[in-house]
Motif scaffolding. Sequence first.
Motif, PDB file in Angstrom:
ATOM      1  N   GLN A  32     -34.648 -16.504  53.169  1.00 56.40           N
ATOM      2  CA  GLN A  32     -34.313 -16.032  51.827  1.00 56.40           C
ATOM      3  C   GLN A  32     -33.224 -14.988  51.928  1.00 56.40           C
ATOM      4  O   GLN A  32     -33.136 -14.244  52.896  1.00 56.40           O
ATOM      5  CB  GLN A  32     -35.523 -15.469  51.102  1.00 56.40           C
ATOM      6  CG  GLN A  32     -35.929 -14.071  51.519  1.00 56.40           C
ATOM      7  CD  GLN A  32     -37.080 -13.536  50.703  1.00 56.40           C
ATOM      8  OE1 GLN A  32     -38.118 -14.160  50.638  1.00 56.40           O
ATOM      9  NE2 GLN A  32     -36.887 -12.392  50.092  1.00 56.40           N
ATOM     10  N   TYR A  33     -32.340 -14.991  50.941  1.00 54.68           N
ATOM     11  CA  TYR A  33     -31.316 -13.978  50.814  1.00 54.68           C
ATOM     12  C   TYR A  33     -31.174 -13.677  49.335  1.00 54.68           C
ATOM     13  O   TYR A  33     -31.088 -14.616  48.548  1.00 54.68           O
ATOM     14  CB  TYR A  33     -29.965 -14.461  51.365  1.00 54.68           C
ATOM     15  CG  TYR A  33     -28.888 -13.426  51.168  1.00 54.68           C
ATOM     16  CD1 TYR A  33     -28.748 -12.393  52.080  1.00 54.68           C
ATOM     17  CD2 TYR A  33     -28.064 -13.470  50.062  1.00 54.68           C
ATOM     18  CE1 TYR A  33     -27.777 -11.424  51.887  1.00 54.68           C
ATOM     19  CE2 TYR A  33     -27.096 -12.502  49.859  1.00 54.68           C
ATOM     20  CZ  TYR A  33     -26.956 -11.484  50.783  1.00 54.68           C
ATOM     21  OH  TYR A  33     -26.017 -10.521  50.583  1.00 54.68           O
ATOM     22  N   PRO A  34     -31.206 -12.463  48.946  1.00 54.55           N
ATOM     23  CA  PRO A  34     -31.326 -11.224  49.689  1.00 54.55           C
ATOM     24  C   PRO A  34     -32.720 -11.024  50.263  1.00 54.55           C
ATOM     25  O   PRO A  34     -33.671 -11.681  49.854  1.00 54.55           O
ATOM     26  CB  PRO A  34     -30.988 -10.156  48.659  1.00 54.55           C
ATOM     27  CG  PRO A  34     -31.193 -10.783  47.328  1.00 54.55           C
ATOM     28  CD  PRO A  34     -31.036 -12.251  47.513  1.00 54.55           C
ATOM     29  N   ALA A  35     -32.819 -10.104  51.209  1.00 56.50           N
ATOM     30  CA  ALA A  35     -34.088  -9.834  51.889  1.00 56.50           C
ATOM     31  C   ALA A  35     -35.106  -9.244  50.912  1.00 56.50           C
ATOM     32  O   ALA A  35     -34.752  -8.729  49.846  1.00 56.50           O
ATOM     33  CB  ALA A  35     -33.853  -8.862  53.038  1.00 56.50           C
ATOM     34  N   ALA A  36     -36.365  -9.328  51.292  1.00 56.92           N
ATOM     35  CA  ALA A  36     -37.442  -8.792  50.460  1.00 56.92           C
ATOM     36  C   ALA A  36     -37.241  -7.294  50.246  1.00 56.92           C
ATOM     37  O   ALA A  36     -36.863  -6.565  51.159  1.00 56.92           O
ATOM     38  CB  ALA A  36     -38.782  -9.047  51.129  1.00 56.92           C
ATOM     39  N   ARG A  58     -42.292 -16.644  40.390  1.00 61.63           N
ATOM     40  CA  ARG A  58     -42.267 -15.182  40.496  1.00 61.63           C
ATOM     41  C   ARG A  58     -40.936 -14.553  40.100  1.00 61.63           C
ATOM     42  O   ARG A  58     -40.895 -13.367  39.798  1.00 61.63           O
ATOM     43  CB  ARG A  58     -42.640 -14.757  41.910  1.00 61.63           C
ATOM     44  CG  ARG A  58     -44.079 -15.161  42.195  1.00 61.63           C
ATOM     45  CD  ARG A  58     -44.800 -14.390  43.208  1.00 61.63           C
ATOM     46  NE  ARG A  58     -44.685 -12.966  43.128  1.00 61.63           N
ATOM     47  CZ  ARG A  58     -44.769 -12.194  44.197  1.00 61.63           C
ATOM     48  NH1 ARG A  58     -44.953 -12.724  45.381  1.00 61.63           N
ATOM     49  NH2 ARG A  58     -44.692 -10.894  44.086  1.00 61.63           N
ATOM     50  N   LEU A  59     -39.862 -15.333  40.127  1.00 55.01           N
ATOM     51  CA  LEU A  59     -38.570 -14.796  39.713  1.00 55.01           C
ATOM     52  C   LEU A  59     -38.347 -15.038  38.232  1.00 55.01           C
ATOM     53  O   LEU A  59     -38.884 -15.981  37.651  1.00 55.01           O
ATOM     54  CB  LEU A  59     -37.436 -15.450  40.519  1.00 55.01           C
ATOM     55  CG  LEU A  59     -37.375 -15.099  41.997  1.00 55.01           C
ATOM     56  CD1 LEU A  59     -36.277 -15.880  42.681  1.00 55.01           C
ATOM     57  CD2 LEU A  59     -37.172 -13.606  42.204  1.00 55.01           C
ATOM     58  N   ASP A  60     -37.539 -14.204  37.634  1.00 52.42           N
ATOM     59  CA  ASP A  60     -37.202 -14.346  36.229  1.00 52.42           C
ATOM     60  C   ASP A  60     -36.504 -15.683  35.997  1.00 52.42           C
ATOM     61  O   ASP A  60     -35.754 -16.153  36.848  1.00 52.42           O
ATOM     62  CB  ASP A  60     -36.284 -13.190  35.821  1.00 52.42           C
ATOM     63  CG  ASP A  60     -36.033 -13.174  34.331  1.00 52.42           C
ATOM     64  OD1 ASP A  60     -34.980 -13.717  33.928  1.00 52.42           O
ATOM     65  OD2 ASP A  60     -36.868 -12.654  33.587  1.00 52.42           O
ATOM     66  N   PRO A  76     -37.016  -5.440  42.588  1.00 56.83           N
ATOM     67  CA  PRO A  76     -37.036  -5.821  44.004  1.00 56.83           C
ATOM     68  C   PRO A  76     -37.384  -7.298  44.180  1.00 56.83           C
ATOM     69  O   PRO A  76     -38.184  -7.853  43.438  1.00 56.83           O
ATOM     70  CB  PRO A  76     -38.118  -4.925  44.608  1.00 56.83           C
ATOM     71  CG  PRO A  76     -38.987  -4.552  43.463  1.00 56.83           C
ATOM     72  CD  PRO A  76     -38.105  -4.531  42.248  1.00 56.83           C
ATOM     73  N   VAL A  77     -36.760  -7.920  45.180  1.00 55.73           N
ATOM     74  CA  VAL A  77     -37.035  -9.321  45.487  1.00 55.73           C
ATOM     75  C   VAL A  77     -38.344  -9.400  46.253  1.00 55.73           C
ATOM     76  O   VAL A  77     -38.528  -8.677  47.234  1.00 55.73           O
ATOM     77  CB  VAL A  77     -35.893  -9.924  46.344  1.00 55.73           C
ATOM     78  CG1 VAL A  77     -36.202 -11.355  46.716  1.00 55.73           C
ATOM     79  CG2 VAL A  77     -34.577  -9.823  45.627  1.00 55.73           C
TER      80      VAL A  77
END
Length: 117
Positions: A83-87, A53-55, A38-39
Amino acid sequence: MRRRAVVGAGAVLALAAFAVSSTEETATAAPGDAGTHPVPDFLGRGLWQVFTRLDRRTRIDVHDVSGRDRRILWPPRWQVCTQYPAAGTGLDRRTTVMIGVVRKGESCPPRVRMARR
């Protein structure tokens, strides 16, 4: 010439810090974990948190939403407006995360705030 050297050195330090944090995160991930993740919710947070926080293999498209079309050279000085995609949306290797930012201390433009309802 001196300004280029300072900007270049700052970019190298930022990338080195990013590389260290990315290797720590991938070391804690389970081997063979190839599903979707999940984002996180980045709205209102600093741009630096997006990168940490993202890979490290995630494609990220960052742009200035203030309308001034400024370059984002130092991520700790920017905050996330869109931000896209949404959380909470599943994120796989093919997805590009698009982030709209303004400088810290500035407010998100009204057209951007209305669009992210």
